[in-house]
Design an enzyme around this catalytic site. Structure first.
Site, PDB file in Angstrom:
ATOM      1  N   ARG A  51       0.814  -1.221   0.000  1.00 21.03           N
ATOM      2  CA  ARG A  51       0.000   0.000   0.000  1.00 21.03           C
ATOM      3  C   ARG A  51       0.843   1.264   0.000  1.00 21.03           C
ATOM      4  NH1 ARG A  51      -1.373   2.765   4.023  1.00 21.03           N
ATOM      5  NH2 ARG A  51      -1.544   1.022   5.472  1.00 21.03           N
ATOM      6  N   TYR A 105     -12.743  14.522 -19.357  1.00 19.02           N
ATOM      7  CA  TYR A 105     -13.076  13.100 -19.271  1.00 19.02           C
ATOM      8  C   TYR A 105     -14.262  12.942 -18.299  1.00 19.02           C
ATOM      9  CZ  TYR A 105     -12.795   8.237 -17.928  1.00 19.02           C
ATOM     10  OH  TYR A 105     -13.114   6.938 -17.645  1.00 19.02           O
ATOM     11  N   ASP A 177      -4.081  16.004 -17.927  1.00 17.30           N
ATOM     12  CA  ASP A 177      -4.361  14.594 -18.206  1.00 17.30           C
ATOM     13  C   ASP A 177      -3.763  14.304 -19.585  1.00 17.30           C
ATOM     14  OD1 ASP A 177      -5.509  12.193 -19.095  1.00 17.30           O
ATOM     15  OD2 ASP A 177      -7.343  12.505 -17.932  1.00 17.30           O
ATOM     16  N   LYS A 202      -5.002   2.700 -20.748  1.00 16.74           N
ATOM     17  CA  LYS A 202      -5.127   2.988 -22.170  1.00 16.74           C
ATOM     18  C   LYS A 202      -3.789   2.676 -22.872  1.00 16.74           C
ATOM     19  CE  LYS A 202      -9.065   4.356 -20.552  1.00 16.74           C
ATOM     20  NZ  LYS A 202      -9.368   5.726 -20.177  1.00 16.74           N
TER      21      LYS A 202
END
Ligand SMILES: *Cc1c(COP(=O)(O)O)cnc(C)c1O
Length: 383
Positions: A51, A105, A177, A202
């Site tokens: 984590r 987005y 982004d 992506k």
């Protein structure tokens, strides 16, 4: 790591790789271990634990991603949205204000418009080109400016150089982004952006088989974002790190093909009598083609277009094509088709979509790495 690789093709393969190779393994092994033997670490954030984003599988990705964009540092996250939300919640806190590009987005748009109020954060939308109007929206508590390198699904390109200049003049943190171009086509740090964000789901992974994200940028900011992520917990699992690492190695060969193929497909569509409009920054007809040429090394694998004859004609085209898969998401090796009005932008009213220029018959294509010729043949038959 110690070497200074120059070209992105080489960096994808060699940057960040362990030296010496672990047990001689040519491919970075998966360290599927939640915890590690205590090694005298003094800070909480340095204790080795999945984590805390610091296992060997995280470290190799962090170094490679930073090298790809010529930035100081990077962080991988459990999804693109984990990178975006964690970065925004790191630079913004209660009482702060942020300027955000108006065409975002879908997930980011929802986070800004639906969740910011709960955190006491306010925002204003800005038009990508109306630089003079940005000044009027500044407030004493404005802390950041947030944009996208290419917008979805119309592939608009904002005045990114003005965004950086405006941020520096007004002491704002600039975030972008950069999912659509990928580091192969655009590296925000080279233009002065503070933080670049990715959905690695992506192009970076490129194989439509994991969800992952990244924040890349200035060292002290990435460290702050890492500490926030350590608390929020949106960590990428080592096995997903391994898959992302494997997928990334072919980014340059995939993206090179996708850049070339998409330009040819866009040119084919533009010359077809049944097509009324094509949105692709690589086309000379794109309203910001010159700007895109200046900023980007290639124009990526996303385009959208309109067929004459409205929704029925668009649907008929989608049904008649045989190679592309009718599915949302993007950036994989398979060519995908969607109608944004029914997928990514279905949450918006038809009027709001129309205002942004997204008609119900608009078709978005994510071009894969199939033969360009066969894709064009398939599109021609379907048209
Ligand atoms: C997909 C996408 C995201 C969100 O990424 P996830 O990995 O799905 O969380 C953010 N920005 C852009 C531009 C995207 O295409």
């Amino acid at each position: 790591m110690s070497q200074n690789y120059k070209q992105i093709e080489t960096k994808l393969i060699h940057s960040g790789e362990p030296e010496p190779r672990i047990q001689g393994a040519v491919s970075m092994p998966v360290f599927q271990s939640a915890n590690f033997v205590y090694g005298g670490e003094e800070r909480y954030h340095d204790i080795k634990y999945i984590r805390l984003n610091n296992t060997p599988n995280h470290a190799v990705l962090h170094q490679k991603l930073a090298a790809l964009e010529n930035a100081d540092a990077a962080l991988v996250t459990s999804s693109g949205m984990a990178a975006i939300t964690t970065a925004l919640l790191t630079v913004l806190s209660s009482g702060d204000h942020v300027l955000v590009q108006d065409c975002l987005y879908g997930g980011t748009h929802d986070f800004v418009t639906k969740d910011f109020a709960d955190f006491g954060i306010t925002y204003d939308f800005i038009d990508r080109d109306d630089v003079d109007a940005w000044k009027n929206k500044l407030r004493p508590n404005t802390k950041a400016i947030y944009v996208e390198s290419m917008t979805n699904p119309l592939l608009q390109v904002a005045d990114l150089q003005s965004v950086v200049r405006f941020a520096k003049e007004n002491d704002l943190i600039s975030l972008i982004d950069n999912t659509f171009p990928s580091p192969y086509n655009f590296r925000p740090a080279e233009w002065g952006f503070d933080v670049s964000l990715h959905s690695c789901t992506k192009y970076l992974n490129g194989h439509s088989d994991i969800v992952a994200g990244a924040a890349i940028g200035r060292g002290e900011l990435i460290e702050k974002i890492t500490h926030k992520l350590n608390h929020l917990g949106g960590t990428l699992d080592p096995h997903a790190c391994f898959l992302l690492h494997r997928g990334m190695k072919t980014l340059a060969v995939r993206m090179k093909h996708q850049n070339e193929s998409t330009l040819k497909i866009a040119q084919f569509l533009e010359s077809h009598p049944a097509v009324s409009a094509v949105n692709y920054p690589g086309l000379e007809s794109h309203p910001r083609h010159q700007r895109a040429r200046e900023l980007f090394d290639g124009f990526s694998g996303m385009l959208s277009f309109e067929i004459k004859g409205g929704i029925e004609a668009a649907q008929r085209f989608m049904d008649r094509t045989t190679l592309p898969i009718n599915a949302p998401s993007l950036g994989g090796v398979e060519t995908l088709l969607t109608r944004p009005a029914t997928t990514s932008h279905s949450g918006m009213s038809a009027e709001d979509r129309a205002e942004l220029g997204i008609t119900d018959s608009l078709i978005r294509v994510s071009v894969g790495i199939e033969s360009t010729e066969e894709l064009i043949e398939d599109f021609e038959r379907a048209l």
